[in-house]
Scaffold this motif. Sequence first.
Motif, PDB file in Angstrom:
ATOM      1  N   ASP A  62       0.815  -1.215   0.000  1.00  0.00           N
ATOM      2  CA  ASP A  62       0.000   0.000   0.000  1.00  0.00           C
ATOM      3  C   ASP A  62       0.850   1.266   0.000  1.00  0.00           C
ATOM      4  OD1 ASP A  62       0.917  -0.452   2.549  1.00  0.00           O
ATOM      5  OD2 ASP A  62      -0.960   0.087   3.549  1.00  0.00           O
ATOM      6  N   ARG A  63       2.137   1.140   0.304  1.00  0.00           N
ATOM      7  CA  ARG A  63       3.033   2.298   0.281  1.00  0.00           C
ATOM      8  C   ARG A  63       3.795   2.398  -1.049  1.00  0.00           C
ATOM      9  NH1 ARG A  63       5.736   3.021   6.313  1.00  0.00           N
ATOM     10  NH2 ARG A  63       3.749   3.139   7.460  1.00  0.00           N
ATOM     11  N   MET A  64       3.591   1.444  -1.926  1.00  0.00           N
ATOM     12  CA  MET A  64       4.230   1.490  -3.237  1.00  0.00           C
ATOM     13  C   MET A  64       3.376   2.309  -4.201  1.00  0.00           C
ATOM     14  SD  MET A  64       5.403  -2.495  -3.642  1.00  0.00           S
ATOM     15  CE  MET A  64       6.057  -2.223  -5.308  1.00  0.00           C
ATOM     16  N   PRO A  65       3.982   2.972  -5.170  1.00  0.00           N
ATOM     17  CA  PRO A  65       3.200   3.764  -6.125  1.00  0.00           C
ATOM     18  C   PRO A  65       2.441   2.877  -7.100  1.00  0.00           C
ATOM     19  CG  PRO A  65       5.519   3.784  -6.727  1.00  0.00           C
ATOM     20  CD  PRO A  65       5.434   3.088  -5.402  1.00  0.00           C
ATOM     21  N   PRO A  66       1.293   3.321  -7.560  1.00  0.00           N
ATOM     22  CA  PRO A  66       0.555   2.567  -8.585  1.00  0.00           C
ATOM     23  C   PRO A  66       1.239   2.725  -9.942  1.00  0.00           C
ATOM     24  CG  PRO A  66      -0.564   4.623  -8.127  1.00  0.00           C
ATOM     25  CD  PRO A  66       0.578   4.539  -7.146  1.00  0.00           C
ATOM     26  N   SER A  67       0.917   1.818 -10.860  1.00  0.00           N
ATOM     27  CA  SER A  67       1.518   1.869 -12.191  1.00  0.00           C
ATOM     28  C   SER A  67       0.475   1.547 -13.243  1.00  0.00           C
ATOM     29  CB  SER A  67       2.685   0.885 -12.287  1.00  0.00           C
ATOM     30  OG  SER A  67       2.222  -0.456 -12.181  1.00  0.00           O
ATOM     31  N   ASP A  68       0.878   1.737 -14.504  1.00  0.00           N
ATOM     32  CA  ASP A  68       0.024   1.382 -15.631  1.00  0.00           C
ATOM     33  C   ASP A  68       0.409   0.038 -16.234  1.00  0.00           C
ATOM     34  OD1 ASP A  68      -1.433   3.940 -15.708  1.00  0.00           O
ATOM     35  OD2 ASP A  68       0.493   4.770 -16.356  1.00  0.00           O
ATOM     36  N   LEU A  69       1.683  -0.311 -16.165  1.00  0.00           N
ATOM     37  CA  LEU A  69       2.183  -1.574 -16.717  1.00  0.00           C
ATOM     38  C   LEU A  69       3.104  -2.220 -15.696  1.00  0.00           C
ATOM     39  CD1 LEU A  69       2.889  -3.741 -18.793  1.00  0.00           C
ATOM     40  CD2 LEU A  69       4.416  -2.091 -19.910  1.00  0.00           C
ATOM     41  N   HIS A  70       2.722  -3.412 -15.253  1.00  0.00           N
ATOM     42  CA  HIS A  70       3.547  -4.158 -14.294  1.00  0.00           C
ATOM     43  C   HIS A  70       4.097  -5.396 -14.994  1.00  0.00           C
ATOM     44  CE1 HIS A  70       5.033  -5.132 -10.319  1.00  0.00           C
ATOM     45  NE2 HIS A  70       4.610  -6.372 -10.462  1.00  0.00           N
ATOM     46  N   SER A  71       5.431  -5.525 -14.989  1.00  0.00           N
ATOM     47  CA  SER A  71       6.075  -6.679 -15.614  1.00  0.00           C
ATOM     48  C   SER A  71       6.813  -7.482 -14.559  1.00  0.00           C
ATOM     49  CB  SER A  71       7.051  -6.228 -16.705  1.00  0.00           C
ATOM     50  OG  SER A  71       8.074  -5.397 -16.181  1.00  0.00           O
ATOM     51  N   ALA A  99       4.046 -10.783  -6.708  1.00  0.00           N
ATOM     52  CA  ALA A  99       3.762  -9.854  -7.803  1.00  0.00           C
ATOM     53  C   ALA A  99       2.254  -9.718  -8.010  1.00  0.00           C
ATOM     54  CB  ALA A  99       4.439 -10.331  -9.086  1.00  0.00           C
ATOM     55  N   ILE A 100       1.536 -10.844  -7.900  1.00  0.00           N
ATOM     56  CA  ILE A 100       0.077 -10.799  -8.044  1.00  0.00           C
ATOM     57  C   ILE A 100      -0.540  -9.985  -6.913  1.00  0.00           C
ATOM     58  CG2 ILE A 100      -2.028 -12.161  -8.292  1.00  0.00           C
ATOM     59  CD1 ILE A 100      -0.107 -12.540 -10.586  1.00  0.00           C
ATOM     60  N   ASP A 101       0.056 -10.040  -5.718  1.00  0.00           N
ATOM     61  CA  ASP A 101      -0.446  -9.220  -4.605  1.00  0.00           C
ATOM     62  C   ASP A 101      -0.418  -7.734  -4.982  1.00  0.00           C
ATOM     63  OD1 ASP A 101      -0.811 -11.481  -3.047  1.00  0.00           O
ATOM     64  OD2 ASP A 101       1.085 -11.249  -1.960  1.00  0.00           O
ATOM     65  N   TYR A 102       0.707  -7.314  -5.595  1.00  0.00           N
ATOM     66  CA  TYR A 102       0.805  -5.911  -6.026  1.00  0.00           C
ATOM     67  C   TYR A 102      -0.270  -5.607  -7.061  1.00  0.00           C
ATOM     68  CZ  TYR A 102       2.500  -1.715  -8.381  1.00  0.00           C
ATOM     69  OH  TYR A 102       2.578  -0.459  -8.944  1.00  0.00           O
ATOM     70  N   ILE A 103      -0.450  -6.517  -8.005  1.00  0.00           N
ATOM     71  CA  ILE A 103      -1.421  -6.320  -9.081  1.00  0.00           C
ATOM     72  C   ILE A 103      -2.842  -6.223  -8.517  1.00  0.00           C
ATOM     73  CG2 ILE A 103      -2.491  -7.474 -11.061  1.00  0.00           C
ATOM     74  CD1 ILE A 103       0.402  -8.594 -11.650  1.00  0.00           C
ATOM     75  N   GLU A 104      -3.184  -7.103  -7.580  1.00  0.00           N
ATOM     76  CA  GLU A 104      -4.526  -7.076  -6.993  1.00  0.00           C
ATOM     77  C   GLU A 104      -4.788  -5.766  -6.255  1.00  0.00           C
ATOM     78  OE1 GLU A 104      -5.522 -11.787  -6.147  1.00  0.00           O
ATOM     79  OE2 GLU A 104      -4.429 -10.644  -4.629  1.00  0.00           O
ATOM     80  N   HIS A 105      -3.741  -5.216  -5.628  1.00  0.00           N
ATOM     81  CA  HIS A 105      -3.921  -3.985  -4.840  1.00  0.00           C
ATOM     82  C   HIS A 105      -4.000  -2.750  -5.733  1.00  0.00           C
ATOM     83  CE1 HIS A 105      -3.650  -1.510  -1.168  1.00  0.00           C
ATOM     84  NE2 HIS A 105      -2.940  -0.677  -1.928  1.00  0.00           N
ATOM     85  N   HIS A 106      -3.084  -2.622  -6.708  1.00  0.00           N
ATOM     86  CA  HIS A 106      -2.983  -1.391  -7.500  1.00  0.00           C
ATOM     87  C   HIS A 106      -3.684  -1.467  -8.857  1.00  0.00           C
ATOM     88  CE1 HIS A 106      -0.402   0.828  -4.771  1.00  0.00           C
ATOM     89  NE2 HIS A 106       0.354  -0.248  -4.616  1.00  0.00           N
ATOM     90  N   SER A 136      -9.441 -10.314 -10.662  1.00  0.00           N
ATOM     91  CA  SER A 136      -9.109  -8.887 -10.539  1.00  0.00           C
ATOM     92  C   SER A 136      -9.533  -8.089 -11.766  1.00  0.00           C
ATOM     93  CB  SER A 136      -7.598  -8.721 -10.303  1.00  0.00           C
ATOM     94  OG  SER A 136      -7.231  -9.262  -9.055  1.00  0.00           O
ATOM     95  N   GLY A 137     -10.211  -8.754 -12.700  1.00  0.00           N
ATOM     96  CA  GLY A 137     -10.773  -8.044 -13.839  1.00  0.00           C
ATOM     97  C   GLY A 137      -9.929  -8.020 -15.088  1.00  0.00           C
ATOM     98  N   TYR A 138      -8.928  -8.889 -15.171  1.00  0.00           N
ATOM     99  CA  TYR A 138      -8.039  -8.866 -16.329  1.00  0.00           C
ATOM    100  C   TYR A 138      -8.501  -9.816 -17.427  1.00  0.00           C
ATOM    101  CZ  TYR A 138      -4.729  -6.087 -13.688  1.00  0.00           C
ATOM    102  OH  TYR A 138      -4.138  -5.080 -12.975  1.00  0.00           O
TER     103      TYR A 138
END
Length: 349
Positions: A62-71, A99-106, A136-138
């Motif tokens: 939750d303290r990491m910045p959101p992104s548009d493309l996560h690789s 990595a999926i945890d980050y994707i689910e959050h942001h 998560s809607g992908y």
Amino acid sequence: MVREVRLSSDFSGLDTVAWAFKYLGLPHRNVAACDINKASLQVLQHLEPEWLGSDVRQRQIDRMPPSDLHSFGAPCQSYSKSGKRARNECELGQLANYAIDYIEHHKPRMILMEQVPDIVSSEDYLLELLARLSRSGYSVNMQVLKSSDYGLPQERCRLYVIGIQRPVVEFLFPPPIPCPPLLSFVDVLPASEFKVLPEKGPRGGSTRLDNVSRHLQACVEEGVNPFERSVIITSGCSASRCNRMVDRCVTITRTEAQRQGLWCSTKGGFLDFDEMARLQGFWTGFLPWQDLGISDPQFGGLLGNAMSLNVVLNLIPPLLRSAGFVTENEFRKLAERARRYHPKTCRPD
């Protein structure tokens, strides 16, 4: 006007996606990167992400910045034929979950995941990852791609998983493109330095000499002249693991790249780090690794673990089009630029 894309990555390594955006001239920000490898962290510091982490298991998402493309491309030893094949039963095989945890959050609009094709042998784990993305809607697409189908004479097969939130148009994997000859990536040694066989010495004792001798003899018996056609031999490994390819480079692995053990018959020597970088798609001089305090073996290891730049270059235009970040006209221009790329003759403007 192409929209700015915020990039993030896990198990970043050389962060191939960031280099691809740099070459394509796309506006972007490196907002987050994470890797536990010391040499990778030195590369990432050079790329200057806004947030840099060293362990996916110990971070506050939750303290990491959101992104548009996560690789991301989690360590593959658990799935690779040449690795331990412990699959998802060990902690190493579970790392992609972070990595999926980050994707689910942001919920970045786009996801690009790379893994060895052998992950499909751990069907339950792969299905679990895909299910989490779907929940998560992908919209998810996946396909095994060869680097040799995208302009690199390297027989590297990897599974690519593409995820897109609310696609504007259908994502389509890019069609194959012609592959330039291997010798266009290699610097042939002058006659005074050209060797028919490796010298017996401290760089592997007799192992390299024995492996190269045996495989060149086999080529001759098969009617292949190894001084007219390029033969690449993985000389540094044991006899049982040693293999060769004609007119193509074998898959560049972390171990073989670290020990600089790829022998090229038409070069008259071992592939150097610039040549291995080109065969992974990186233009000559893309990274001043020695100035960053990265040793040659460390750099070789990063190359062996990296996503092939040519493949990523060709994936990005249809990915951006599907997510609505570029127009159809911009997509065509980017796709053409990616298709024409050759790491020995092209570099960013």
